[in-house]
Structures are given as structure tokens and as C-alpha cells.
Design a protein around this motif. Sequence first.
Motif, PDB file in Angstrom:
ATOM      1  N   PHE A  44      33.130  46.029  51.573  1.00  0.00           N
ATOM      2  CA  PHE A  44      32.869  44.615  51.850  1.00  0.00           C
ATOM      3  C   PHE A  44      32.555  43.861  50.570  1.00  0.00           C
ATOM      4  O   PHE A  44      33.081  42.766  50.319  1.00  0.00           O
ATOM      5  N   LEU A  45      31.680  44.421  49.732  1.00  0.00           N
ATOM      6  CA  LEU A  45      31.297  43.752  48.493  1.00  0.00           C
ATOM      7  C   LEU A  45      32.406  43.844  47.446  1.00  0.00           C
ATOM      8  O   LEU A  45      32.682  42.875  46.732  1.00  0.00           O
ATOM      9  N   PHE A  46      33.057  44.992  47.356  1.00  0.00           N
ATOM     10  CA  PHE A  46      34.112  45.174  46.356  1.00  0.00           C
ATOM     11  C   PHE A  46      35.254  44.192  46.585  1.00  0.00           C
ATOM     12  O   PHE A  46      35.759  43.581  45.636  1.00  0.00           O
ATOM     13  N   ILE A  47      35.679  44.029  47.832  1.00  0.00           N
ATOM     14  CA  ILE A  47      36.774  43.102  48.124  1.00  0.00           C
ATOM     15  C   ILE A  47      36.402  41.681  47.711  1.00  0.00           C
ATOM     16  O   ILE A  47      37.209  40.957  47.114  1.00  0.00           O
ATOM     17  N   ALA A  48      35.169  41.266  48.008  1.00  0.00           N
ATOM     18  CA  ALA A  48      34.728  39.915  47.640  1.00  0.00           C
ATOM     19  C   ALA A  48      34.796  39.699  46.135  1.00  0.00           C
ATOM     20  O   ALA A  48      35.296  38.670  45.659  1.00  0.00           O
ATOM     21  N   PHE A  49      34.304  40.667  45.381  1.00  0.00           N
ATOM     22  CA  PHE A  49      34.275  40.512  43.931  1.00  0.00           C
ATOM     23  C   PHE A  49      35.648  40.771  43.303  1.00  0.00           C
ATOM     24  O   PHE A  49      36.006  40.139  42.304  1.00  0.00           O
ATOM     25  N   ALA A  50      36.428  41.693  43.891  1.00  0.00           N
ATOM     26  CA  ALA A  50      37.755  42.002  43.346  1.00  0.00           C
ATOM     27  C   ALA A  50      38.698  40.818  43.480  1.00  0.00           C
ATOM     28  O   ALA A  50      39.554  40.599  42.607  1.00  0.00           O
ATOM     29  N   ILE A  51      38.576  40.040  44.547  1.00  0.00           N
ATOM     30  CA  ILE A  51      39.406  38.839  44.711  1.00  0.00           C
ATOM     31  C   ILE A  51      39.103  37.835  43.607  1.00  0.00           C
ATOM     32  O   ILE A  51      40.009  37.220  43.035  1.00  0.00           O
ATOM     33  N   LYS A  52      37.841  37.681  43.284  1.00  0.00           N
ATOM     34  CA  LYS A  52      37.461  36.684  42.286  1.00  0.00           C
ATOM     35  C   LYS A  52      37.878  37.099  40.878  1.00  0.00           C
ATOM     36  O   LYS A  52      38.209  36.240  40.049  1.00  0.00           O
ATOM     37  N   MET A  53      37.898  38.416  40.578  1.00  0.00           N
ATOM     38  CA  MET A  53      38.160  38.813  39.184  1.00  0.00           C
ATOM     39  C   MET A  53      39.533  38.368  38.641  1.00  0.00           C
ATOM     40  O   MET A  53      39.552  37.808  37.540  1.00  0.00           O
ATOM     41  N   PRO A  54      40.709  38.629  39.203  1.00  0.00           N
ATOM     42  CA  PRO A  54      41.010  39.455  40.358  1.00  0.00           C
ATOM     43  C   PRO A  54      41.496  40.840  39.939  1.00  0.00           C
ATOM     44  O   PRO A  54      42.037  41.027  38.853  1.00  0.00           O
ATOM     45  N   VAL A  55      41.319  41.815  40.822  1.00  0.00           N
ATOM     46  CA  VAL A  55      41.780  43.182  40.613  1.00  0.00           C
ATOM     47  C   VAL A  55      42.983  43.437  41.519  1.00  0.00           C
ATOM     48  O   VAL A  55      43.020  42.961  42.654  1.00  0.00           O
ATOM     49  N   PHE A  56      43.969  44.169  41.014  1.00  0.00           N
ATOM     50  CA  PHE A  56      45.116  44.575  41.832  1.00  0.00           C
ATOM     51  C   PHE A  56      44.611  45.330  43.069  1.00  0.00           C
ATOM     52  O   PHE A  56      43.718  46.168  42.942  1.00  0.00           O
ATOM     53  N   PRO A  57      45.109  45.069  44.281  1.00  0.00           N
ATOM     54  CA  PRO A  57      46.189  44.162  44.665  1.00  0.00           C
ATOM     55  C   PRO A  57      45.698  42.812  45.195  1.00  0.00           C
ATOM     56  O   PRO A  57      46.395  42.168  45.966  1.00  0.00           O
ATOM     57  N   PHE A  58      44.501  42.399  44.794  1.00  0.00           N
ATOM     58  CA  PHE A  58      43.923  41.151  45.286  1.00  0.00           C
ATOM     59  C   PHE A  58      44.179  39.990  44.329  1.00  0.00           C
ATOM     60  O   PHE A  58      43.483  38.978  44.361  1.00  0.00           O
ATOM     61  N   HIS A  59      45.208  40.118  43.504  1.00  0.00           N
ATOM     62  CA  HIS A  59      45.435  39.215  42.380  1.00  0.00           C
ATOM     63  C   HIS A  59      46.461  38.121  42.641  1.00  0.00           C
ATOM     64  O   HIS A  59      46.637  37.240  41.795  1.00  0.00           O
ATOM     65  N   THR A  60      47.160  38.155  43.786  1.00  0.00           N
ATOM     66  CA  THR A  60      48.380  37.354  43.914  1.00  0.00           C
ATOM     67  C   THR A  60      48.130  35.844  43.890  1.00  0.00           C
ATOM     68  O   THR A  60      49.066  35.075  43.639  1.00  0.00           O
ATOM     69  N   TRP A  61      46.901  35.418  44.121  1.00  0.00           N
ATOM     70  CA  TRP A  61      46.597  33.981  44.040  1.00  0.00           C
ATOM     71  C   TRP A  61      46.557  33.502  42.585  1.00  0.00           C
ATOM     72  O   TRP A  61      46.761  32.319  42.315  1.00  0.00           O
ATOM     73  N   GLN A  62      46.262  34.413  41.673  1.00  0.00           N
ATOM     74  CA  GLN A  62      45.866  34.002  40.322  1.00  0.00           C
ATOM     75  C   GLN A  62      46.971  33.380  39.470  1.00  0.00           C
ATOM     76  O   GLN A  62      46.787  32.280  38.932  1.00  0.00           O
ATOM     77  N   PRO A  63      48.145  34.012  39.297  1.00  0.00           N
ATOM     78  CA  PRO A  63      49.142  33.424  38.374  1.00  0.00           C
ATOM     79  C   PRO A  63      49.568  32.020  38.774  1.00  0.00           C
ATOM     80  O   PRO A  63      49.659  31.122  37.914  1.00  0.00           O
TER      81      PRO A  63
END
Length: 483
Positions: free
Chosen positions: A209-228
Motif C-alpha cells: 500500500f505504501l510502496f505503490i503510493a510512493f513509487a507512483i510519485k517517484m516514479p518507479v517502473f512500472p508506475f512511471h507511465t504518467w511521467q514522460p
Amino acid sequence: MLTAFLILWPALAALLVLLVKGQGAKKVAFGAALLELVVGVWAWVNFNPTLTSPQFLLNEPWVASAGIAFKVGMDGISLLMVLLTVFLVPLIILASFKNDYEKPSSFYALILFMQTGLVGVFTALDAFLFYFFWEVALIPIYFIAALWGGADRIRVTFKFFIYTVFGSLFMLAAFVYLYFQTPGTHSSEEVAFYQLVLDSGTQSWLFWFLFIAFAIKMPVFPFHTWQPDTYTEAPAAGTMLLSGIMLKMGIYGALRWLLPVVPLGVSQWADVALVLAIIGIIYGAIIAIRQHDMKRVVAFSSISHVGLIAAGLFTLNEQGLQGVMIQMLSHGVNVVGLFFIIDIIQRRIGTREIAAMGGITQNAPFMTVCFMVLMLGAVALPLTNGFVGEFLLLMGVFRYEAWMGAVAGITIILGAVYMLRMFQRVMFGEKNEITQAFTDLTFTEKAVLVPLVVMVFWIGLHPNTFLSISEPAILNLLEVIKR
């Protein structure tokens, strides 16, 4: 009260900026940001790095009946993030002076409101207060990107908003659960969460739960697709805020609220998190090599660099975590400088396409030097800021698992490929019809880039200036994690 001032002053200044008409708004905003910088430096001068407990503490009841407090303060980890914020925000405001934004008072007020949210996140010592400022920081950048972004801004900004809110809900659910596990009348203070004794199964799902929240913000693969897309479509100031400071919220959140709160969950899933981070390192670098838009090159390079920082988080050793701290500073300096260089080029010639450029260095020697220093910092040349952070991070990952350190080290080679190739194609070669009239930096542009160049060498040559601030807090954090 010092911490409270650093949080509240930008919000009060933003209200003042809203009352200023026309282009005067940017001068008021810049002045307010400079005052915030002065107070931040004052906090640094008066900070005692040998103490592990928070300093400049303010602890007032917020929702007293529920055990929720407005508790803020700074240890060495917090102070470095606050210093990064107060250093970059006035430069980002100054970098926007040459852009004629519609409704400038609203634009600059939103930047200052965002600064309140950012400083609040980095100083909050209560979980729900942390969540509150986390959301406060999101609202201004949403409007900055949606109102002043590029042609595809609405779709891209909506995607960014959905991603971030999705992650925030996971974090809130975890905080609510942890809150109800605290004894007695319950408390959401950081120390109360650290003292919880939870079984490994509970910590396992809380980790995600916490990792997903923070990984989206960093973002970490595969939660990165919003960033570019968001980095590309946002206005230059928005991109610099997102990349230079806001992504550090995710890294800081993992340091403060993930590693010490669910250490058993971290031990169970650290290998998975490290593999995801390393995939991001390689993936971001390879995709960056294939880009033709300068902004997208730096956007994907950021995914690669943040992947290495995320890997350092889960090494749980001093070298890795100290590498995280120094690389957050270095990445913030380098990426803001690079995005500003790209904005200067785009304003001069009307494009970011690498293939359309060439020969710029012949007309802009000063900009060439600044661009080169920032680029070399990004590729971790020795004596620059990037070298210190990447060396410590790779040492930390290698100590955790040798093969992971070897694979993560590929980032140095790939980073040199896409950065040097972009620099060569943009700056060297023959001038063409769109670059032949290119002019060198103005005074305002120099005023932005020179401090960033100075920081590249300061961090690279004297890293202990900053590592000594965070070291006691990092060692204390490791003791909490391994309790």
C-alpha cells in the motif's frame, strides 16, 4: 516557529501575489521566495547535526480528540529536502521571467502554494498532516500543467491526476489502519507508528500500500507511465517543479514512512522492489537514447536516475541511504538546469527537436559551458555532484547484492550515450537557418544557471557539507528499521 514560518510564508505570499496585477506578480513572488531561502539558510546555520531528534519543533493539537497534531520539525533528512526546495523555487520563478504567461498572478501564486505543500511534506511529523500536505502539493501543479501546458495538456494532466490520487488513497488506507493499531486513544504521530509491533503478514500488505503510493510519485517502473508525457506537456516551470522537487516527495516518503514503519514487510519485498528499480534504470536509459525531443530525453533519463535512487533505498545500508540523500540534491540541481536550458533553446528557435539543431555553441559559448557542466553532472563525471551520489548508491547496491550492483552500474554507460549524443547534436556541427541567429544567455538566464553550476561543483568537491547533515539521522533511521 522557524519551521512553521517556512511552511506558512509561501502560502501567505501567494495570497499577496494574487492581489498584484500584471507582470509585477513575478517580482513579488521572486522576492517572497528569496526571503524563504534566507530563512532556510538561517535554519541550516542554526541546525545541530549531531542531534537525531527533530529540531525547530512545533507541536500543536489539530484534531485533539483524535490524537492528530500539527507537529512539524526537521532532522538532517528533512533539512536537506527543505534546503533543496527553498534553493530551487526562486530559481524556477526567475527562470519563468522571460515567459509571458496569461494571468501571471495566478501562475506565480500557484508556485508559492506548491512550495507550502512541499515544505510541509518534508517537515510533517504526523501521518495525517503528511498526507494533508501531500495533497496540498498536488493541487497547484495540476492547475499549472492544465492551464499553462502544451496542446495535449488536458489528457496528460488528467492521467497524472488519476495516477497520483490512486496512490494517495493507498497511502491513506495504510495510515488509517496504522492509526487504529496505536494503543489507547490512538495517535498518528510518527513516533507512535515507529513503535508499533505488527506481524509479518500485516506488514507485507502494508508495504505494498505504501510502496505503490510512493513509487507512483517517484516514479518507479512500472508506475512511471504518467511521467514522460506530463514532463513534456507541462510548462517549463511546472516540469522543473515536478522533476526537481516533487518526485523527491516519493523518495522522502519511503524513507520516513515506509522503511521504518514496516521493516518486516521491507525485508520480505526488498528484492522485488530492487528488481523493479533496476528495470527502471535500464528501461529509462534505453528509451532516452531513442528520443528525438530534448525534453523527452531528459524526462526518460530522470526515470533512469530515480530508479538508481530507489534501488539505494532498499539496500538498508549507510552507503545506500546516504547516496539517496546526496543524489536527491544532485538530481534536483541537474534536472532543473537541463530543463531550463531546453526552455531557453525552445524560446530562441521554436523547437525541441534535436535533428533541427546544430552549431549553437558558435553563438552561445556561455550557455555551452553551463549546459556542459550540468550534462556532465548528470552523467556522473568525477568531481561533479552526480559522481558522489551514484558512487555511494552503486556501492550500497553492490554491498546488498553484487549482481544487482553490476547491472545498475550500466546506467553510467547508457547515461553517457544519450546525454553526450544530445549535447553533440544540439551544440556542435554547422549552424543552420534556425540556429544561425541564436543569442547567448541574458543576465536573468545567467542568474539562474550560475548558482546551479556552482552547486554541481560544491556537491562534487565538498559532499561532506551535506552528508554530515544527514548522517546522524540516517544512522538513527537504520537503528529504528533494525530494531
